[in-house]
Design a protein around this motif. Structure first.
Motif: not given
Length: 431
Positions: A1-5, A264-268
Protein backbone atom coordinates in the motif's frame (compact mmCIF):
# COMPACT_ATOMS: atom_id res chain seq x y z
CA UNK A 1 0.00 0.00 0.00
CA UNK A 2 1.45 3.38 -0.98
CA UNK A 3 0.53 6.78 0.45
CA UNK A 4 -1.73 8.84 -1.77
CA UNK A 5 -1.58 12.58 -2.42
CA UNK A 6 -4.41 14.36 -0.55
CA UNK A 7 -7.29 15.25 -2.87
CA UNK A 8 -7.85 18.89 -3.80
CA UNK A 9 -10.69 20.12 -1.57
CA UNK A 10 -13.55 22.44 -2.56
CA UNK A 11 -15.99 23.90 -0.02
CA UNK A 12 -19.34 24.91 -1.55
CA UNK A 13 -21.68 27.16 0.42
CA UNK A 14 -25.33 27.68 -0.61
CA UNK A 15 -28.61 27.71 1.29
CA UNK A 16 -30.37 25.70 -1.42
CA UNK A 17 -29.86 21.93 -0.97
CA UNK A 18 -30.59 21.24 -4.61
CA UNK A 19 -27.78 23.58 -5.65
CA UNK A 20 -25.34 21.82 -3.32
CA UNK A 21 -26.49 18.44 -4.63
CA UNK A 22 -26.00 19.60 -8.22
CA UNK A 23 -22.49 20.82 -7.44
CA UNK A 24 -21.56 17.51 -5.80
CA UNK A 25 -22.82 15.59 -8.84
CA UNK A 26 -20.97 17.90 -11.20
CA UNK A 27 -17.60 17.55 -9.47
CA UNK A 28 -17.92 13.86 -8.66
CA UNK A 29 -15.92 12.85 -11.73
CA UNK A 30 -13.03 15.21 -10.92
CA UNK A 31 -11.77 13.19 -7.99
CA UNK A 32 -11.87 16.28 -5.78
CA UNK A 33 -13.01 16.22 -2.19
CA UNK A 34 -16.27 18.21 -1.94
CA UNK A 35 -17.49 19.75 1.33
CA UNK A 36 -20.85 21.53 1.53
CA UNK A 37 -22.41 24.04 3.92
CA UNK A 38 -25.91 25.50 4.04
CA UNK A 39 -24.86 28.77 5.68
CA UNK A 40 -21.77 30.84 6.39
CA UNK A 41 -21.29 29.80 10.03
CA UNK A 42 -21.31 26.14 9.06
CA UNK A 43 -18.80 26.88 6.30
CA UNK A 44 -16.50 28.75 8.72
CA UNK A 45 -16.63 25.80 11.12
CA UNK A 46 -15.58 23.46 8.31
CA UNK A 47 -12.73 25.78 7.36
CA UNK A 48 -11.51 25.73 10.96
CA UNK A 49 -11.42 21.93 11.04
CA UNK A 50 -10.71 20.82 7.47
CA UNK A 51 -7.98 21.66 4.94
CA UNK A 52 -9.70 23.54 2.10
CA UNK A 53 -8.13 24.69 -1.18
CA UNK A 54 -11.04 26.71 -2.61
CA UNK A 55 -14.36 28.17 -1.45
CA UNK A 56 -17.35 28.56 -3.80
CA UNK A 57 -19.99 30.72 -2.07
CA UNK A 58 -23.46 31.86 -2.99
CA UNK A 59 -24.01 35.63 -2.82
CA UNK A 60 -27.07 35.33 -0.58
CA UNK A 61 -27.10 32.99 2.39
CA UNK A 62 -28.99 33.27 5.68
CA UNK A 63 -27.25 35.25 8.41
CA UNK A 64 -23.99 36.27 6.73
CA UNK A 65 -24.06 37.08 3.01
CA UNK A 66 -21.43 36.02 0.52
CA UNK A 67 -19.55 39.34 0.68
CA UNK A 68 -18.98 39.21 4.43
CA UNK A 69 -18.32 35.47 4.38
CA UNK A 70 -15.65 35.67 1.66
CA UNK A 71 -14.09 38.62 3.46
CA UNK A 72 -13.77 36.42 6.56
CA UNK A 73 -12.26 33.66 4.43
CA UNK A 74 -9.70 36.04 2.90
CA UNK A 75 -8.58 37.13 6.37
CA UNK A 76 -8.52 33.74 8.04
CA UNK A 77 -7.55 31.45 5.15
CA UNK A 78 -5.79 33.65 2.58
CA UNK A 79 -4.42 30.72 0.56
CA UNK A 80 -7.89 29.31 -0.13
CA UNK A 81 -9.16 30.47 -3.51
CA UNK A 82 -12.45 32.38 -3.28
CA UNK A 83 -15.20 32.22 -5.91
CA UNK A 84 -18.64 33.86 -5.84
CA UNK A 85 -21.74 32.11 -7.18
CA UNK A 86 -24.57 34.58 -7.72
CA UNK A 87 -27.93 34.53 -9.44
CA UNK A 88 -28.58 38.26 -9.15
CA UNK A 89 -27.53 41.04 -11.45
CA UNK A 90 -26.34 43.14 -8.52
CA UNK A 91 -23.20 44.88 -9.73
CA UNK A 92 -22.47 46.81 -6.48
CA UNK A 93 -22.63 43.63 -4.38
CA UNK A 94 -20.40 41.81 -6.83
CA UNK A 95 -17.86 44.64 -6.80
CA UNK A 96 -17.93 44.65 -2.98
CA UNK A 97 -17.28 40.91 -2.93
CA UNK A 98 -14.37 41.31 -5.35
CA UNK A 99 -12.82 44.12 -3.30
CA UNK A 100 -13.49 42.93 0.24
CA UNK A 101 -13.29 39.18 -0.34
CA UNK A 102 -10.48 39.48 -2.90
CA UNK A 103 -12.21 37.07 -5.26
CA UNK A 104 -10.40 34.92 -7.77
CA UNK A 105 -13.54 34.55 -9.94
CA UNK A 106 -17.29 35.13 -9.88
CA UNK A 107 -19.81 32.87 -11.61
CA UNK A 108 -23.45 33.60 -12.44
CA UNK A 109 -26.36 31.23 -11.94
CA UNK A 110 -27.44 29.29 -13.86
CA UNK A 111 -23.91 28.19 -14.71
CA UNK A 112 -22.51 26.23 -17.60
CA UNK A 113 -21.24 22.91 -16.24
CA UNK A 114 -18.20 22.70 -18.52
CA UNK A 115 -17.21 26.30 -17.87
CA UNK A 116 -17.56 25.91 -14.10
CA UNK A 117 -15.43 22.74 -14.02
CA UNK A 118 -12.86 24.40 -16.28
CA UNK A 119 -12.78 27.46 -14.00
CA UNK A 120 -12.13 25.33 -10.93
CA UNK A 121 -9.48 23.31 -12.76
CA UNK A 122 -7.72 26.56 -13.66
CA UNK A 123 -7.86 27.65 -10.00
CA UNK A 124 -6.39 24.31 -8.89
CA UNK A 125 -3.65 24.54 -11.51
CA UNK A 126 -2.86 28.08 -10.43
CA UNK A 127 -2.53 27.01 -6.81
CA UNK A 128 -0.20 24.19 -7.82
CA UNK A 129 1.97 26.64 -9.74
CA UNK A 130 2.00 28.98 -6.75
CA UNK A 131 3.05 26.13 -4.44
CA UNK A 132 5.85 25.18 -6.83
CA UNK A 133 6.89 28.83 -7.01
CA UNK A 134 7.11 29.04 -3.23
CA UNK A 135 9.13 25.82 -3.13
CA UNK A 136 11.51 27.16 -5.78
CA UNK A 137 11.88 30.44 -3.90
CA UNK A 138 12.63 28.58 -0.72
CA UNK A 139 15.16 26.39 -2.51
CA UNK A 140 16.75 29.45 -4.12
CA UNK A 141 17.01 31.18 -0.75
CA UNK A 142 18.55 28.08 0.78
CA UNK A 143 21.10 27.85 -2.04
CA UNK A 144 21.94 31.55 -1.70
CA UNK A 145 22.54 31.11 2.01
CA UNK A 146 24.80 28.15 1.33
CA UNK A 147 26.77 30.14 -1.24
CA UNK A 148 27.33 32.94 1.27
CA UNK A 149 28.63 30.41 3.78
CA UNK A 150 31.43 29.47 1.35
CA UNK A 151 33.19 32.73 2.25
CA UNK A 152 33.97 31.37 5.72
CA UNK A 153 37.13 29.49 6.60
CA UNK A 154 37.11 25.95 5.17
CA UNK A 155 37.90 24.26 8.45
CA UNK A 156 35.19 26.22 10.27
CA UNK A 157 32.69 25.46 7.50
CA UNK A 158 33.38 21.73 7.73
CA UNK A 159 32.89 21.77 11.50
CA UNK A 160 29.72 23.85 11.19
CA UNK A 161 28.34 21.62 8.46
CA UNK A 162 29.05 18.53 10.55
CA UNK A 163 27.15 20.08 13.43
CA UNK A 164 24.26 21.03 11.16
CA UNK A 165 24.04 17.52 9.71
CA UNK A 166 24.02 16.00 13.18
CA UNK A 167 21.20 18.35 14.21
CA UNK A 168 19.26 17.66 11.02
CA UNK A 169 19.68 13.93 11.53
CA UNK A 170 18.37 14.21 15.08
CA UNK A 171 15.42 16.26 13.86
CA UNK A 172 14.68 13.72 11.14
CA UNK A 173 14.73 10.90 13.66
CA UNK A 174 12.47 12.83 16.02
CA UNK A 175 10.10 13.86 13.23
CA UNK A 176 10.08 10.28 11.91
CA UNK A 177 9.01 8.94 15.31
CA UNK A 178 6.57 11.81 15.82
CA UNK A 179 4.94 11.11 12.45
CA UNK A 180 4.52 7.45 13.34
CA UNK A 181 3.03 8.33 16.74
CA UNK A 182 0.64 10.80 15.12
CA UNK A 183 -0.40 8.30 12.44
CA UNK A 184 -0.98 5.62 15.07
CA UNK A 185 -3.05 8.01 17.20
CA UNK A 186 -5.26 8.85 14.21
CA UNK A 187 -5.91 5.18 13.49
CA UNK A 188 -6.81 4.61 17.15
CA UNK A 189 -9.41 7.37 17.04
CA UNK A 190 -11.73 4.91 15.26
CA UNK A 191 -12.56 3.49 18.70
CA UNK A 192 -12.17 4.99 22.16
CA UNK A 193 -10.98 1.65 23.54
CA UNK A 194 -7.99 1.78 21.19
CA UNK A 195 -6.75 5.25 22.11
CA UNK A 196 -3.27 5.02 23.61
CA UNK A 197 -2.99 1.26 23.01
CA UNK A 198 0.00 1.42 20.65
CA UNK A 199 1.99 3.72 22.95
CA UNK A 200 1.26 1.47 25.93
CA UNK A 201 2.39 -1.60 23.97
CA UNK A 202 5.53 0.21 22.83
CA UNK A 203 6.40 1.25 26.39
CA UNK A 204 5.88 -2.27 27.78
CA UNK A 205 7.82 -3.86 24.91
CA UNK A 206 10.73 -1.50 25.62
CA UNK A 207 10.70 -2.49 29.31
CA UNK A 208 10.65 -6.21 28.46
CA UNK A 209 13.59 -5.79 26.06
CA UNK A 210 15.54 -3.97 28.77
CA UNK A 211 14.73 -6.70 31.29
CA UNK A 212 16.10 -9.26 28.79
CA UNK A 213 19.30 -7.15 28.53
CA UNK A 214 18.99 -7.07 24.74
CA UNK A 215 21.38 -4.76 22.92
CA UNK A 216 20.09 -1.83 20.86
CA UNK A 217 20.90 -3.49 17.52
CA UNK A 218 18.84 -6.57 18.39
CA UNK A 219 15.72 -4.53 19.16
CA UNK A 220 16.41 -1.70 16.72
CA UNK A 221 13.03 -2.07 14.97
CA UNK A 222 10.97 -3.00 18.04
CA UNK A 223 9.77 0.51 19.08
CA UNK A 224 8.49 1.31 15.58
CA UNK A 225 6.93 -2.14 15.18
CA UNK A 226 5.18 -1.70 18.53
CA UNK A 227 3.69 1.63 17.49
CA UNK A 228 2.56 0.25 14.11
CA UNK A 229 1.67 -3.32 15.08
CA UNK A 230 -2.06 -2.73 14.48
CA UNK A 231 -1.68 -0.67 11.28
CA UNK A 232 -3.55 -3.47 9.50
CA UNK A 233 -6.68 -2.51 11.48
CA UNK A 234 -7.19 0.24 8.93
CA UNK A 235 -8.45 -2.46 6.58
CA UNK A 236 -11.06 -3.73 9.05
CA UNK A 237 -14.60 -2.47 9.42
CA UNK A 238 -15.73 -0.43 12.41
CA UNK A 239 -18.08 -3.27 13.33
CA UNK A 240 -15.19 -5.74 13.67
CA UNK A 241 -13.08 -3.32 15.69
CA UNK A 242 -15.95 -2.40 17.99
CA UNK A 243 -16.58 -5.95 19.25
CA UNK A 244 -14.35 -8.11 21.46
CA UNK A 245 -12.56 -10.91 19.63
CA UNK A 246 -14.60 -13.59 21.39
CA UNK A 247 -17.81 -12.20 19.85
CA UNK A 248 -16.68 -12.17 16.21
CA UNK A 249 -18.29 -14.67 13.86
CA UNK A 250 -16.16 -16.95 11.71
CA UNK A 251 -16.05 -14.62 8.71
CA UNK A 252 -15.21 -11.60 10.88
CA UNK A 253 -12.52 -13.57 12.70
CA UNK A 254 -11.02 -14.63 9.37
CA UNK A 255 -10.81 -11.00 8.29
CA UNK A 256 -9.41 -9.95 11.66
CA UNK A 257 -6.65 -12.54 11.34
CA UNK A 258 -5.57 -10.91 8.09
CA UNK A 259 -4.58 -7.65 9.81
CA UNK A 260 -0.93 -8.67 10.45
CA UNK A 261 -0.61 -9.48 6.74
CA UNK A 262 -2.24 -6.19 5.75
CA UNK A 263 0.11 -4.36 8.11
CA UNK A 264 3.16 -5.99 6.51
CA UNK A 265 1.88 -5.19 3.01
CA UNK A 266 1.29 -1.54 3.94
CA UNK A 267 5.03 -1.18 4.62
CA UNK A 268 6.23 -2.96 1.46
CA UNK A 269 7.35 0.20 -0.32
CA UNK A 270 9.25 1.71 2.63
CA UNK A 271 12.96 0.87 2.72
CA UNK A 272 13.21 1.91 6.37
CA UNK A 273 10.43 -0.50 7.38
CA UNK A 274 11.84 -3.77 6.05
CA UNK A 275 12.97 -4.78 9.54
CA UNK A 276 9.67 -3.66 11.06
CA UNK A 277 7.29 -5.45 8.66
CA UNK A 278 8.22 -9.05 9.69
CA UNK A 279 7.63 -8.19 13.36
CA UNK A 280 4.18 -6.82 12.54
CA UNK A 281 3.30 -9.90 10.47
CA UNK A 282 4.36 -12.28 13.25
CA UNK A 283 3.09 -10.54 16.40
CA UNK A 284 0.08 -12.91 16.65
CA UNK A 285 2.14 -16.09 16.19
CA UNK A 286 2.25 -18.46 19.18
CA UNK A 287 5.18 -20.29 20.76
CA UNK A 288 3.30 -23.60 20.26
CA UNK A 289 2.66 -22.94 16.56
CA UNK A 290 -1.09 -22.35 16.95
CA UNK A 291 -0.97 -18.65 16.05
CA UNK A 292 -1.56 -16.77 12.81
CA UNK A 293 -1.05 -15.93 9.97
CA UNK A 294 1.75 -18.47 9.26
CA UNK A 295 1.65 -20.90 12.20
CA UNK A 296 5.29 -20.24 13.10
CA UNK A 297 6.63 -22.07 16.14
CA UNK A 298 9.23 -21.31 18.79
CA UNK A 299 12.42 -19.58 17.71
CA UNK A 300 11.16 -19.39 14.12
CA UNK A 301 9.13 -16.41 15.32
CA UNK A 302 11.26 -13.21 15.25
CA UNK A 303 12.33 -12.21 18.77
CA UNK A 304 10.79 -8.74 18.44
CA UNK A 305 7.45 -10.32 17.49
CA UNK A 306 7.61 -12.60 20.54
CA UNK A 307 8.09 -9.54 22.76
CA UNK A 308 5.25 -7.73 20.99
CA UNK A 309 2.96 -10.71 21.50
CA UNK A 310 3.31 -10.50 25.29
CA UNK A 311 3.01 -6.71 25.47
CA UNK A 312 0.03 -6.61 23.11
CA UNK A 313 -1.82 -9.43 24.90
CA UNK A 314 -1.34 -7.78 28.31
CA UNK A 315 -2.72 -4.44 27.09
CA UNK A 316 -5.60 -6.16 25.23
CA UNK A 317 -6.57 -7.99 28.41
CA UNK A 318 -6.50 -4.77 30.42
CA UNK A 319 -8.73 -3.00 27.87
CA UNK A 320 -11.24 -5.84 27.42
CA UNK A 321 -10.33 -6.32 23.76
CA UNK A 322 -10.27 -10.12 24.10
CA UNK A 323 -13.68 -10.90 25.60
CA UNK A 324 -15.20 -7.52 26.48
CA UNK A 325 -14.24 -7.79 30.16
CA UNK A 326 -11.44 -5.44 31.13
CA UNK A 327 -9.12 -7.18 33.61
CA UNK A 328 -7.22 -5.59 36.44
CA UNK A 329 -3.43 -5.35 35.92
CA UNK A 330 -2.98 -8.26 38.35
CA UNK A 331 -5.49 -10.54 36.58
CA UNK A 332 -4.11 -9.57 33.15
CA UNK A 333 -0.61 -10.43 34.38
CA UNK A 334 -1.75 -13.82 35.67
CA UNK A 335 -3.37 -14.60 32.33
CA UNK A 336 -0.15 -13.79 30.47
CA UNK A 337 1.87 -15.94 32.88
CA UNK A 338 -0.55 -18.81 32.27
CA UNK A 339 0.38 -18.67 28.58
CA UNK A 340 4.10 -19.31 29.25
CA UNK A 341 5.55 -21.96 26.91
CA UNK A 342 2.22 -22.36 25.10
CA UNK A 343 1.17 -19.00 23.73
CA UNK A 344 4.31 -17.08 24.65
CA UNK A 345 8.09 -17.48 24.61
CA UNK A 346 9.08 -18.56 28.17
CA UNK A 347 12.08 -16.21 28.28
CA UNK A 348 9.93 -13.23 27.27
CA UNK A 349 7.29 -14.10 29.88
CA UNK A 350 9.99 -14.40 32.54
CA UNK A 351 11.31 -10.96 31.64
CA UNK A 352 7.76 -9.62 31.69
CA UNK A 353 7.18 -11.13 35.16
CA UNK A 354 10.42 -9.61 36.45
CA UNK A 355 9.07 -6.13 35.76
CA UNK A 356 6.54 -6.65 38.57
CA UNK A 357 8.59 -8.71 41.01
CA UNK A 358 11.67 -6.49 41.03
CA UNK A 359 12.05 -3.48 43.31
CA UNK A 360 10.24 -0.64 41.57
CA UNK A 361 12.72 1.78 39.96
CA UNK A 362 12.87 5.33 41.11
CA UNK A 363 10.21 7.21 39.14
CA UNK A 364 11.48 9.34 36.31
CA UNK A 365 10.61 12.98 36.96
CA UNK A 366 7.65 14.01 34.87
CA UNK A 367 9.17 17.44 34.36
CA UNK A 368 7.77 20.83 35.19
CA UNK A 369 4.03 21.20 34.65
CA UNK A 370 3.51 24.57 33.00
CA UNK A 371 0.54 26.41 31.58
CA UNK A 372 0.89 27.67 27.98
CA UNK A 373 1.20 31.24 29.31
CA UNK A 374 4.33 30.13 31.23
CA UNK A 375 6.06 28.51 28.25
CA UNK A 376 8.77 30.20 26.25
CA UNK A 377 11.26 29.38 23.52
CA UNK A 378 13.90 26.91 24.63
CA UNK A 379 11.67 24.69 26.74
CA UNK A 380 11.82 20.99 25.74
CA UNK A 381 8.77 18.75 26.15
CA UNK A 382 9.26 15.96 28.69
CA UNK A 383 6.12 14.07 27.56
CA UNK A 384 4.03 13.78 24.41
CA UNK A 385 1.44 16.57 24.18
CA UNK A 386 -1.90 15.02 23.24
CA UNK A 387 -5.21 16.63 22.36
CA UNK A 388 -8.27 15.70 24.48
CA UNK A 389 -9.34 13.45 21.57
CA UNK A 390 -6.06 11.50 21.69
CA UNK A 391 -4.34 13.12 18.69
CA UNK A 392 -0.59 13.62 19.07
CA UNK A 393 0.12 17.34 18.79
CA UNK A 394 3.78 17.52 19.82
CA UNK A 395 6.21 14.73 20.63
CA UNK A 396 8.43 14.40 23.69
CA UNK A 397 11.83 15.94 23.03
CA UNK A 398 10.42 18.76 20.90
CA UNK A 399 12.22 22.04 21.60
CA UNK A 400 9.74 24.91 21.64
CA UNK A 401 10.15 28.01 19.54
CA UNK A 402 8.33 31.34 19.83
CA UNK A 403 6.10 30.25 16.96
CA UNK A 404 5.25 26.91 18.59
CA UNK A 405 4.50 28.57 21.92
CA UNK A 406 2.16 30.95 20.11
CA UNK A 407 0.38 28.07 18.41
CA UNK A 408 -0.04 26.18 21.71
CA UNK A 409 -1.57 29.26 23.34
CA UNK A 410 -3.87 29.81 20.35
CA UNK A 411 -4.93 26.15 20.50
CA UNK A 412 -5.84 26.53 24.18
CA UNK A 413 -7.87 29.68 23.53
CA UNK A 414 -9.61 28.34 20.43
CA UNK A 415 -10.75 25.14 22.14
CA UNK A 416 -11.39 26.79 25.54
CA UNK A 417 -9.13 24.35 27.38
CA UNK A 418 -7.02 24.61 30.53
CA UNK A 419 -3.80 22.93 29.38
CA UNK A 420 -0.63 21.95 31.20
CA UNK A 421 2.48 20.66 29.45
CA UNK A 422 5.38 18.72 30.97
CA UNK A 423 8.73 20.32 30.11
CA UNK A 424 12.28 19.58 31.16
CA UNK A 425 13.88 21.92 33.71
CA UNK A 426 16.09 24.37 31.84
CA UNK A 427 19.25 23.18 33.62
CA UNK A 428 18.64 19.68 32.22
CA UNK A 429 18.07 21.08 28.74
CA UNK A 430 21.34 23.00 28.80
CA UNK A 431 23.47 20.03 29.90
Amino acid sequence: MTASVPAWTLLAGDDEPNILAALKRLFRATGWRILTAGHAEEALALLASEPVDAVLSDMRMPGMDGVRFLERVSLGWPRAARLLLTGQADLPSTIAAINRGRLHRYITKPWNDDELVLTLRQVAAGQQLEAEKRALEQLTQQQNDELKALNADLEARVALRTQELAGANNRLKRNYLTSIKAFTALIELRGSAQVGHARQVADLARQIAQAMALDADTVHDLPIAALLHDIGHIGLSDAVLARPLSRLDLDELRRYRLHPVLGEQALLASDDMQGVAPLIRAHHERWDGQGFPDGLRGAAIPLGARILAVADAFEDLRSGRIDGQALSPLDARRTVLAGRASQFDPSVVDAFASLFSAVPPKPTPAGLQLRPAELHAGHVLAKDFMSPEGVLLLSAGQRLTDDLVGRIRAFERRHRLALTLAVQPLQEVDQ
